[in-house]
Design a protein around this motif. Structure first.
Motif, PDB file in Angstrom:
ATOM      1  N   PRO A 264      -6.625  10.881 -16.881  1.00  0.00           N
ATOM      2  CA  PRO A 264      -6.467  11.325 -17.772  1.00  0.00           C
ATOM      3  C   PRO A 264      -7.003   9.271 -18.685  1.00  0.00           C
ATOM      4  O   PRO A 264      -7.031   8.448 -19.317  1.00  0.00           O
ATOM      5  CB  PRO A 264      -4.978  10.709 -18.458  1.00  0.00           C
ATOM      6  N   ASP A 265      -8.313   9.074 -18.136  1.00  0.00           N
ATOM      7  CA  ASP A 265      -8.983   7.819 -18.075  1.00  0.00           C
ATOM      8  C   ASP A 265      -9.463   7.776 -19.313  1.00  0.00           C
ATOM      9  O   ASP A 265      -9.637   6.789 -20.885  1.00  0.00           O
ATOM     10  CB  ASP A 265      -9.957   7.515 -17.753  1.00  0.00           C
ATOM     11  N   ARG A 266      -9.957   9.099 -20.062  1.00  0.00           N
ATOM     12  CA  ARG A 266     -10.681   8.952 -21.859  1.00  0.00           C
ATOM     13  C   ARG A 266      -8.773   8.541 -22.637  1.00  0.00           C
ATOM     14  O   ARG A 266      -9.530   8.267 -23.932  1.00  0.00           O
ATOM     15  CB  ARG A 266     -10.756  10.100 -22.435  1.00  0.00           C
ATOM     16  N   TRP A 267      -7.784   8.745 -22.616  1.00  0.00           N
ATOM     17  CA  TRP A 267      -6.553   8.103 -22.753  1.00  0.00           C
ATOM     18  C   TRP A 267      -5.895   6.971 -22.904  1.00  0.00           C
ATOM     19  O   TRP A 267      -4.617   6.512 -23.088  1.00  0.00           O
ATOM     20  CB  TRP A 267      -5.042   9.085 -22.952  1.00  0.00           C
ATOM     21  N   LEU A 268      -6.649   6.121 -21.899  1.00  0.00           N
ATOM     22  CA  LEU A 268      -6.268   4.978 -21.294  1.00  0.00           C
ATOM     23  C   LEU A 268      -6.806   3.492 -21.457  1.00  0.00           C
ATOM     24  O   LEU A 268      -8.341   4.243 -21.210  1.00  0.00           O
ATOM     25  CB  LEU A 268      -5.921   5.142 -19.780  1.00  0.00           C
ATOM     26  N   SER A 269      -6.539   2.515 -21.292  1.00  0.00           N
ATOM     27  CA  SER A 269      -7.399   1.648 -21.118  1.00  0.00           C
ATOM     28  C   SER A 269      -7.372   0.774 -20.193  1.00  0.00           C
ATOM     29  O   SER A 269      -6.787   1.718 -18.848  1.00  0.00           O
ATOM     30  CB  SER A 269      -7.000   0.809 -22.442  1.00  0.00           C
ATOM     31  N   ASP A 270      -8.596  -0.314 -19.287  1.00  0.00           N
ATOM     32  CA  ASP A 270      -8.547   0.050 -17.906  1.00  0.00           C
ATOM     33  C   ASP A 270      -6.891  -0.572 -18.442  1.00  0.00           C
ATOM     34  O   ASP A 270      -6.915  -1.048 -16.179  1.00  0.00           O
ATOM     35  CB  ASP A 270      -9.980  -1.069 -18.287  1.00  0.00           C
ATOM     36  N   ASP A 271      -6.841  -2.104 -18.721  1.00  0.00           N
ATOM     37  CA  ASP A 271      -5.323  -2.744 -18.185  1.00  0.00           C
ATOM     38  C   ASP A 271      -4.410  -1.342 -18.569  1.00  0.00           C
ATOM     39  O   ASP A 271      -3.283  -1.571 -17.618  1.00  0.00           O
ATOM     40  CB  ASP A 271      -5.166  -3.211 -19.439  1.00  0.00           C
ATOM     41  N   GLN A 272      -4.290  -0.350 -18.994  1.00  0.00           N
ATOM     42  CA  GLN A 272      -3.190   0.511 -18.665  1.00  0.00           C
ATOM     43  C   GLN A 272      -3.507   0.937 -17.342  1.00  0.00           C
ATOM     44  O   GLN A 272      -2.374   1.144 -16.814  1.00  0.00           O
ATOM     45  CB  GLN A 272      -3.356   1.592 -19.870  1.00  0.00           C
ATOM     46  N   GLY A 273      -4.466   1.748 -16.827  1.00  0.00           N
ATOM     47  CA  GLY A 273      -5.168   2.218 -15.966  1.00  0.00           C
ATOM     48  C   GLY A 273      -4.417   0.926 -14.457  1.00  0.00           C
ATOM     49  O   GLY A 273      -4.165   1.567 -13.313  1.00  0.00           O
ATOM     50  N   SER A 274      -4.295  -0.560 -14.814  1.00  0.00           N
ATOM     51  CA  SER A 274      -4.013  -1.215 -13.887  1.00  0.00           C
ATOM     52  C   SER A 274      -2.472  -1.147 -13.607  1.00  0.00           C
ATOM     53  O   SER A 274      -2.058  -0.811 -12.512  1.00  0.00           O
ATOM     54  CB  SER A 274      -4.168  -2.905 -14.274  1.00  0.00           C
ATOM     55  N   SER A 275      -2.056  -1.497 -14.668  1.00  0.00           N
ATOM     56  CA  SER A 275      -0.566  -0.668 -14.606  1.00  0.00           C
ATOM     57  C   SER A 275      -0.677   0.126 -13.940  1.00  0.00           C
ATOM     58  O   SER A 275       0.930   0.114 -13.032  1.00  0.00           O
ATOM     59  CB  SER A 275       0.098  -0.952 -16.200  1.00  0.00           C
ATOM     60  N   LEU A 276      -0.417   1.667 -14.586  1.00  0.00           N
ATOM     61  CA  LEU A 276      -0.021   2.579 -13.763  1.00  0.00           C
ATOM     62  C   LEU A 276      -0.163   2.357 -12.173  1.00  0.00           C
ATOM     63  O   LEU A 276       0.754   3.180 -11.752  1.00  0.00           O
ATOM     64  CB  LEU A 276      -1.643   4.002 -14.768  1.00  0.00           C
ATOM     65  N   TYR A 277      -1.489   2.075 -11.766  1.00  0.00           N
ATOM     66  CA  TYR A 277      -1.738   2.203 -10.301  1.00  0.00           C
ATOM     67  C   TYR A 277      -0.124   1.129  -9.858  1.00  0.00           C
ATOM     68  O   TYR A 277      -0.099   0.772  -8.532  1.00  0.00           O
ATOM     69  CB  TYR A 277      -2.764   1.140 -10.173  1.00  0.00           C
ATOM     70  N   LYS A 278      -0.178  -0.254 -10.369  1.00  0.00           N
ATOM     71  CA  LYS A 278       0.919  -0.888  -9.997  1.00  0.00           C
ATOM     72  C   LYS A 278       2.792  -0.048 -10.091  1.00  0.00           C
ATOM     73  O   LYS A 278       3.193  -0.431  -9.304  1.00  0.00           O
ATOM     74  CB  LYS A 278       1.052  -2.464 -10.702  1.00  0.00           C
ATOM     75  N   GLN A 279       2.526   0.561 -11.312  1.00  0.00           N
ATOM     76  CA  GLN A 279       3.582   1.356 -11.381  1.00  0.00           C
ATOM     77  C   GLN A 279       3.486   2.224  -9.999  1.00  0.00           C
ATOM     78  O   GLN A 279       4.901   2.625  -9.412  1.00  0.00           O
ATOM     79  CB  GLN A 279       4.001   1.866 -12.146  1.00  0.00           C
ATOM     80  N   LEU A 280       2.395   2.692  -9.458  1.00  0.00           N
ATOM     81  CA  LEU A 280       2.889   3.832  -8.568  1.00  0.00           C
ATOM     82  C   LEU A 280       2.927   3.719  -7.553  1.00  0.00           C
ATOM     83  O   LEU A 280       3.975   3.654  -6.050  1.00  0.00           O
ATOM     84  CB  LEU A 280       1.301   4.646  -8.266  1.00  0.00           C
ATOM     85  N   ALA A 281       2.112   2.011  -6.715  1.00  0.00           N
ATOM     86  CA  ALA A 281       2.784   1.633  -5.692  1.00  0.00           C
ATOM     87  C   ALA A 281       4.057   0.541  -5.804  1.00  0.00           C
ATOM     88  O   ALA A 281       4.426   0.518  -4.414  1.00  0.00           O
ATOM     89  CB  ALA A 281       2.060  -0.027  -5.463  1.00  0.00           C
TER      90      ALA A 281
END
Length: 330
Positions: A264-281
């Motif tokens: 859902p990149d249209r709903w998220l900023s790059d910083d939010q995407g980075s946070s999501l990646y780290k949460q999954l990791a």
């Protein structure tokens, strides 16, 4: 009343009396006005509609008029105009209650979709879609589910054609609808704490989507978005192998998580995407079981409103004891 005004009124009355709505006897049935004009425009008896099987009749709600024909119907109201309805779209509309249904009256003729095979027709309350092989019949799309579907490209986008009507979901206190790419769009109703622990964001009205992934490490992924504040969260459902081995490649885990649902990149900023990646990791790193279930939870829930943090804060075992991969709460 002056003589001039009286003469003018007489003239107007005469025009009304002398210019009744056009009418014709077709195959022994009466077809009138705008319905007749539409019928003739389509080719009359030689069109797909064929001969009328009824005279023009008023609809039960008093808003409109209609004629049934051998090959379909034409419905008219002063605000929507006259439009033919036929085939699978007409069958679906009829099964729902005709113009008394949530769809209301047709506001346009049936159109061919850009793929050259599917059809759609817009009604006051939504649009009915049909494809000969992809849609499993004709299905209406409307409301927030229809809006999300359109945002992602309509039938030519990520979800494809609807393969079901909206289906009530007591679990969500809302509805779901399935689509031809084996993805499901969801709507959570407003004003309820619906108890869906997968999505704490959905204590208010939400829309989202999910799909079975069936990969080595991921069984399914589900995305939800709060329609009030725009917050997004994502639930990743790991396989047993995922609990055991996903820590070996976070890129691979990420790619598997979004292999069958759009990120859902249209709903998220790059910083939010980075946070999501780290949460999954973080969830994958701390998924081992000490006897009471995986430390990072049975479902890996990723909160889009969580701030981006350093890798050390995300992955350090000392900090994990504090945040548990949910640093948005801290």
């Amino acid at each position: 009343m002056s003589r001039g005004i009286a003469v003018a009124l007489f003239a107007v009355t005469a025009l009304v009396v002398q210019a009744p709505s056009a009418a014709a006897d077709v195959c022994g049935r009466q077809v009138v006005g705008d319905i007749l004009a539409k019928y003739e425009q389509m080719g009359g008896e030689t069109s797909l509609l064929g001969c009328p099987t009824t005279d023009e009749l008023p609809t039960p709600d008093g808003r409109g008029r209609y004629n049934h024909f051998e090959g379909g119907s034409i419905y008219w109201t002063p605000t929507t105009g006259a439009h033919p309805v036929w085939g699978a779209v007409r069958d679906k509309w009829a099964s729902m209650g005709w113009e008394a249904s949530k769809l209301g009256y047709p506001v346009g003729d049936e159109l061919t979709n850009p793929d050259g095979q599917g059809k759609r027709q817009q009604f006051e309350g939504g649009t009915v879609y049909w494809h000969p092989t992809l849609s499993n019949g004709a299905h209406p799309v409307w409301g927030q589910i229809g809006k999300l579907w359109g945002e992602w490209g309509w039938e030519g986008g990520n979800f494809g054609y609807p393969t079901s009507d909206e289906i009530p979901s007591p679990e969500l206190k809302g509805f779901i609808q399935t689509f031809s790419t084996h993805r499901t769009v969801l709507w959570w109703s407003t004003g309820f704490d619906n108890g869906d622990t997968n999505h704490p964001v959905c204590k208010e009205e939400c829309v989202g989507y999910k799909a079975a992934i069936g990969s080595e490490w991921v069984k399914a992924t589900e995305v939800a978005r709060n329609l009030v504040n725009g917050n997004v969260d994502i639930s990743v459902f790991p396989t047993e192998e995922g609990f055991e081995s996903a820590d070996t490649s976070y890129d691979r885990l990420w790619n598997q998580s979004f292999s069958k649902v759009p990120y859902p990149d249209r709903w998220l900023s790059d910083d939010q995407g980075s946070s999501l990646y780290k949460q999954l990791a973080c969830h994958a790193r701390y998924s081992y079981d000490l006897g009471g279930g995986p430390l990072s939870g049975d479902t890996w829930d990723l909160e889009g409103w969580a701030p981006d943090v350093s890798w050390d804060y995300a992955m350090n075992p000392i900090f994990f004891l504090d945040h548990g991969c949910n640093w948005y709460e801290r």
